[in-house]
Design an enzyme around this catalytic site. Structure first.
Site, PDB file in Angstrom:
ATOM      1  N   LYS A  65      13.112 -10.497   9.641  1.00  0.00           N
ATOM      2  CA  LYS A  65      14.015  -9.351   9.433  1.00  0.00           C
ATOM      3  C   LYS A  65      14.221  -9.216   7.930  1.00  0.00           C
ATOM      4  O   LYS A  65      15.049  -9.904   7.336  1.00  0.00           O
ATOM      5  CB  LYS A  65      15.350  -9.635  10.143  1.00  0.00           C
ATOM      6  CG  LYS A  65      16.112  -8.430  10.639  1.00  0.00           C
ATOM      7  CD  LYS A  65      16.426  -7.371   9.616  1.00  0.00           C
ATOM      8  CE  LYS A  65      17.700  -7.638   8.849  1.00  0.00           C
ATOM      9  NZ  LYS A  65      17.866  -6.705   7.692  1.00  0.00           N
TER      10      LYS A  65
ATOM     11  N   GLU B 291      19.346 -20.429   1.872  1.00  0.00           N
ATOM     12  CA  GLU B 291      19.099 -20.263   0.431  1.00  0.00           C
ATOM     13  C   GLU B 291      20.057 -19.180  -0.030  1.00  0.00           C
ATOM     14  O   GLU B 291      19.838 -18.002   0.254  1.00  0.00           O
ATOM     15  CB  GLU B 291      17.658 -19.786   0.184  1.00  0.00           C
ATOM     16  CG  GLU B 291      16.581 -20.705   0.688  1.00  0.00           C
ATOM     17  CD  GLU B 291      16.387 -21.916  -0.188  1.00  0.00           C
ATOM     18  OE1 GLU B 291      16.958 -21.977  -1.294  1.00  0.00           O
ATOM     19  OE2 GLU B 291      15.677 -22.829   0.249  1.00  0.00           O
TER      20      GLU B 291
ATOM     21  N   CYS C  36      18.402 -15.074  -7.718  1.00  0.00           N
ATOM     22  CA  CYS C  36      19.399 -16.033  -7.221  1.00  0.00           C
ATOM     23  C   CYS C  36      19.575 -17.176  -8.204  1.00  0.00           C
ATOM     24  O   CYS C  36      20.664 -17.686  -8.388  1.00  0.00           O
ATOM     25  CB  CYS C  36      18.969 -16.570  -5.872  1.00  0.00           C
ATOM     26  SG  CYS C  36      17.281 -17.170  -5.906  1.00  0.00           S
TER      27      CYS C  36
ATOM     28  N   GLU D 231      28.869 -14.670  -8.710  1.00  0.00           N
ATOM     29  CA  GLU D 231      27.512 -14.170  -8.906  1.00  0.00           C
ATOM     30  C   GLU D 231      27.522 -12.649  -9.029  1.00  0.00           C
ATOM     31  O   GLU D 231      28.054 -11.959  -8.153  1.00  0.00           O
ATOM     32  CB  GLU D 231      26.649 -14.568  -7.699  1.00  0.00           C
ATOM     33  CG  GLU D 231      25.214 -14.135  -7.835  1.00  0.00           C
ATOM     34  CD  GLU D 231      24.393 -14.427  -6.583  1.00  0.00           C
ATOM     35  OE1 GLU D 231      24.876 -14.154  -5.462  1.00  0.00           O
ATOM     36  OE2 GLU D 231      23.271 -14.916  -6.730  1.00  0.00           O
TER      37      GLU D 231
HETATM   38  P1  NAD Z   1      22.624 -10.238   2.037  1.00  0.00           P
HETATM   39  O1  NAD Z   1      23.283 -11.495   2.462  1.00  0.00           O
HETATM   40  O2  NAD Z   1      23.414  -9.003   1.953  1.00  0.00           O
HETATM   41  O3  NAD Z   1      21.392  -9.903   3.003  1.00  0.00           O
HETATM   42  C1  NAD Z   1      20.347 -10.810   3.240  1.00  0.00           C
HETATM   43  C2  NAD Z   1      19.727 -10.500   4.589  1.00  0.00           C
HETATM   44  O4  NAD Z   1      20.683 -10.767   5.610  1.00  0.00           O
HETATM   45  C3  NAD Z   1      19.308  -9.046   4.764  1.00  0.00           C
HETATM   46  O5  NAD Z   1      18.100  -8.976   5.482  1.00  0.00           O
HETATM   47  C4  NAD Z   1      20.456  -8.473   5.576  1.00  0.00           C
HETATM   48  O6  NAD Z   1      20.084  -7.347   6.330  1.00  0.00           O
HETATM   49  C5  NAD Z   1      20.771  -9.643   6.472  1.00  0.00           C
HETATM   50  N1  NAD Z   1      22.120  -9.622   7.061  1.00  0.00           N
HETATM   51  C6  NAD Z   1      23.235  -9.026   6.587  1.00  0.00           C
HETATM   52  N2  NAD Z   1      24.268  -9.234   7.428  1.00  0.00           N
HETATM   53  C7  NAD Z   1      23.798  -9.991   8.449  1.00  0.00           C
HETATM   54  C8  NAD Z   1      24.391 -10.565   9.610  1.00  0.00           C
HETATM   55  N3  NAD Z   1      25.672 -10.393   9.905  1.00  0.00           N
HETATM   56  N4  NAD Z   1      23.613 -11.331  10.400  1.00  0.00           N
HETATM   57  C9  NAD Z   1      22.319 -11.547  10.116  1.00  0.00           C
HETATM   58  N5  NAD Z   1      21.698 -11.012   9.047  1.00  0.00           N
HETATM   59  C10 NAD Z   1      22.431 -10.260   8.204  1.00  0.00           C
HETATM   60  O7  NAD Z   1      21.914 -10.579   0.650  1.00  0.00           O
HETATM   61  P2  NAD Z   1      21.107  -9.573  -0.281  1.00  0.00           P
HETATM   62  O8  NAD Z   1      22.098  -8.673  -0.929  1.00  0.00           O
HETATM   63  O9  NAD Z   1      19.967  -8.991   0.461  1.00  0.00           O
HETATM   64  O10 NAD Z   1      20.507 -10.578  -1.357  1.00  0.00           O
HETATM   65  C11 NAD Z   1      21.211 -10.998  -2.463  1.00  0.00           C
HETATM   66  C12 NAD Z   1      21.688 -12.412  -2.266  1.00  0.00           C
HETATM   67  O11 NAD Z   1      20.594 -13.246  -1.918  1.00  0.00           O
HETATM   68  C13 NAD Z   1      22.255 -12.984  -3.539  1.00  0.00           C
HETATM   69  O12 NAD Z   1      23.433 -13.696  -3.263  1.00  0.00           O
HETATM   70  C14 NAD Z   1      21.162 -13.923  -4.003  1.00  0.00           C
HETATM   71  O13 NAD Z   1      21.596 -14.972  -4.829  1.00  0.00           O
HETATM   72  C15 NAD Z   1      20.601 -14.415  -2.712  1.00  0.00           C
HETATM   73  N6  NAD Z   1      19.241 -14.922  -2.887  1.00  0.00           N
HETATM   74  C16 NAD Z   1      19.038 -16.275  -2.816  1.00  0.00           C
HETATM   75  C17 NAD Z   1      17.770 -16.792  -3.016  1.00  0.00           C
HETATM   76  C18 NAD Z   1      17.518 -18.291  -2.975  1.00  0.00           C
HETATM   77  O14 NAD Z   1      16.366 -18.689  -2.913  1.00  0.00           O
HETATM   78  N7  NAD Z   1      18.529 -19.134  -2.993  1.00  0.00           N
HETATM   79  C19 NAD Z   1      16.703 -15.929  -3.266  1.00  0.00           C
HETATM   80  C20 NAD Z   1      16.939 -14.557  -3.318  1.00  0.00           C
HETATM   81  C21 NAD Z   1      18.221 -14.070  -3.124  1.00  0.00           C
END
Ligand code: NAD
Length: 503
Positions: free
Chosen positions: A185, A260, A294, A393
């Site tokens: 997803k 992550e 991230c 962040e």
């Molecule tokens: P997000 O948490 O908003 O979304 C991530 C994913 O989760 C998306 O596919 C989203 O549709 C899904 N999602 C949202 N709500 C959900 C729910 N209730 N249940 C299941 N899935 C759900 O994050 P984002 O805005 O897409 O990404 C940014 C974040 O990701 C930042 O905090 C960044 O630091 C982190 N990030 C971490 C890494 C790492 O390797 N540690 C890498 C890239 C990004």
């Protein structure tokens, strides 16, 4: 540049399927705010059939068609996917750049990494065959023991938008190498290249149901996937807030998760550095990928004796960063991904100023760009480390600077964070670098650089940055379950109970 977004459906059981409710999510080019296409929006009904397809594919023919086939068999598909990615890398890079706004050169670099990651896990899938039944030494000669490394089952892979295809690959490649079947997803903000991955899987003849790709909203598609009873593990990359929801869903069925999450990582610059080189790594560590990384080293800790000279050079170099449409030659900073992120980052900067931080560069939309979600590379000087901009962040092109006097103070400031994803230390004194490396509480440390990442080395954080490791052998372990097998090899009876015939 006009890029046509292919009109795709959900990818379920090896076929394109229209979403049950016919809903779609618009694709917006963040560089000009134009709607340039759409992707399907899966709901719980679609997730249901995708998970069932993955479940069937895992068990089909007793697992002999995928999950219990040899690693060498699965490796052929991973290599074929890598070859297709290479063939189409230029087109995929363009789709990625127009979808999420990253400079085209960076997107092209990501596609190389995507292909390498599939190839790397093809190698590990092959070597998995040789690691089966490795004997374990036990202290009784009447027993032999060994382990089987088995795929964990059906895995839910939920990914963010900052490296749309690469973050998906970090999960898809090891999951398939291990023999799992998966439902991916991707983020609703950038799913286009993940749907192209589906097309490549079709072209290489990946068995139906092994990889299913359901695009759509997190609250609908993501939430129903995370809570599905046939999902055996959830691998998630995204924000801490969503990570918490994923853990809660997984807890209901005692399901393993790997998370992550975000970060607020430090970069410590000592006074003995070559200033120009350190300035460049500092900028790369924070402004690469439009500041949406991230592991971004977005808290700069700067030793007092060089602070003035370093800051002046930092600002001069930052002014030289070309902010433009990702397709313009020489672009080094494109727009952030969406209007929501743009507004969020502007609010962060506004609050920082109110909280007493001083803007030493940027802070606004670049004057030459009237449309699109552009924000200048922004540098803020911070005194009070309790303020929001120092602790939370931003996930945008915003670097905070704080001055320190001693190594001990730098380490204390570096570790004073709820996060623990990464850290960087820059100094000519390697003993000092090693001391600081050991002292920083994080899963990844860069010495004399910031951000370079290799798929052979483990990736992940501690504290609120999550747990579990992706990439390298650790990435494969994420999708394997270890089964202990112990065999009694003596001809003698066990002899604990007495035979009634001897009475
Ligand atoms: P997000 O948490 O908003 O979304 C991530 C994913 O989760 C998306 O596919 C989203 O549709 C899904 N999602 C949202 N709500 C959900 C729910 N209730 N249940 C299941 N899935 C759900 O994050 P984002 O805005 O897409 O990404 C940014 C974040 O990701 C930042 O905090 C960044 O630091 C982190 N990030 C971490 C890494 C790492 O390797 N540690 C890498 C890239 C990004």
């Amino acid at each position: 540049m006009a890029i046509a977004i292919p009109h795709r459906q959900l990818f379920i059981d090896g076929e394109w399927k229209e979403p049950a409710r016919g809903k779609r999510v618009p694709v917006i080019n963040p560089a000009n705010e134009a709607v340039i296409g759409d992707v399907p929006a899966a709901t719980a009904e679609d997730v249901e059939i995708a998970v069932e397809a993955a479940h069937r594919a895992f068990h089909r023919n007793g697992g002999r068609e995928w999950s219990r086939a040899s690693g060498a068999f699965r490796a052929k598909y991973l290599r074929a996917i890598a070859a297709k990615i290479k063939e189409r890398s230029s087109e995929l890079a363009k789709l990625e750049a127009v979808d999420c706004g990253k400079p085209l050169d960076e997107a092209a670099w990501d596609m190389d990494d995507v292909a390498s990651c599939f190839e790397y896990y093809a190698d590990l899938a092959e070597s998995l065959d040789g690691k089966q039944r490795t004997p374990i030494s036990v202290p009784m000669q009447t027993f032999k023991s060994y382990v089987l490394r088995e795929p964990i089952g059906v895995v839910a892979l939920i990914t963010p938008w900052n490296y749309p295809l690469l973050m998906a690959t970090w999960k898809v490649a090891p999951a398939l190498a291990a023999g799992c079947t998966a439902v991916l997803k991707p983020s609703e903000l950038a799913s286009v290249t993940c749907l192209e991955l589906a097309e490549l899987c079709k072209e290489v003849g990946l068995p139906p149901g092994v990889l299913n790709i359901v695009t759509g909203l997190g609250s609908e598609a993501g939430a129903s996937l995370a809570s599905h009873h046939l999902v055996d593990k959830i691998a998630f990359t995204g924000s801490a807030e969503t990570g918490r929801k994923i853990m809660t869903a997984a807890a209901q069925e005692i399901k393993p998760v790997s998370l992550e999450l975000g970060g607020k990582s430090p970069i410590i610059i000592f006074e003995d550095v070559d200033i120009e080189k350190a300035v460049e790594w500092t900028l790369f560590g924070c402004f690469w990928t439009n500041g949406q990384i991230c592991s971004s080293t977005s808290r700069l800790l700067l030793q007092e004796s060089i602070a003035k000279e370093f800051t002046e050079k930092l600002v001069a170099w930052a002014k030289n960063i070309k902010v433009s449409d990702p397709f313009e030659e020489g672009c080094k900073l494109g727009p952030v991904v969406s209007e929501g992120q743009y507004e969020k980052i502007k609010k962060f900067i506004f609050t920082a100023k109110n909280d007493g931080a001083t803007v030493i560069h940027g802070g606004n939309r670049p004057q030459h760009l009237k449309k699109g979600y552009f924000i200048e590379p922004t540098i803020l000087s911070v005194e009070d480390t309790s303020i929001q901009i120092w602790r939370e962040e931003v996930f945008g092109p915003v670097l905070c600077v704080k001055i320190f006097k001693t190594e001990e103070e730098a380490i204390e400031l570096a570790n004073d964070s709820q996060y623990g994803l990464a850290g960087a230390v820059i100094s000519k004194d390697l003993d000092r670098c090693n001391r600081v490396t050991e002292a920083i509480q994080a899963g990844i440390i860069w010495i004399n650089c910031s951000q370079p990442t290799f798929c052979q080395a483990p990736w992940g954080g501690i504290k609120r940055s999550g747990f579990g490791r992706e990439l390298g052998e650790w990435g494969l372990e994420n999708y394997l379950s270890v089964k202990q097998v112990t065999e009694y090899v003596s001809n003698d009876p066990w002899g604990w109970y007495q035979s009634p015939s001897k009475l």
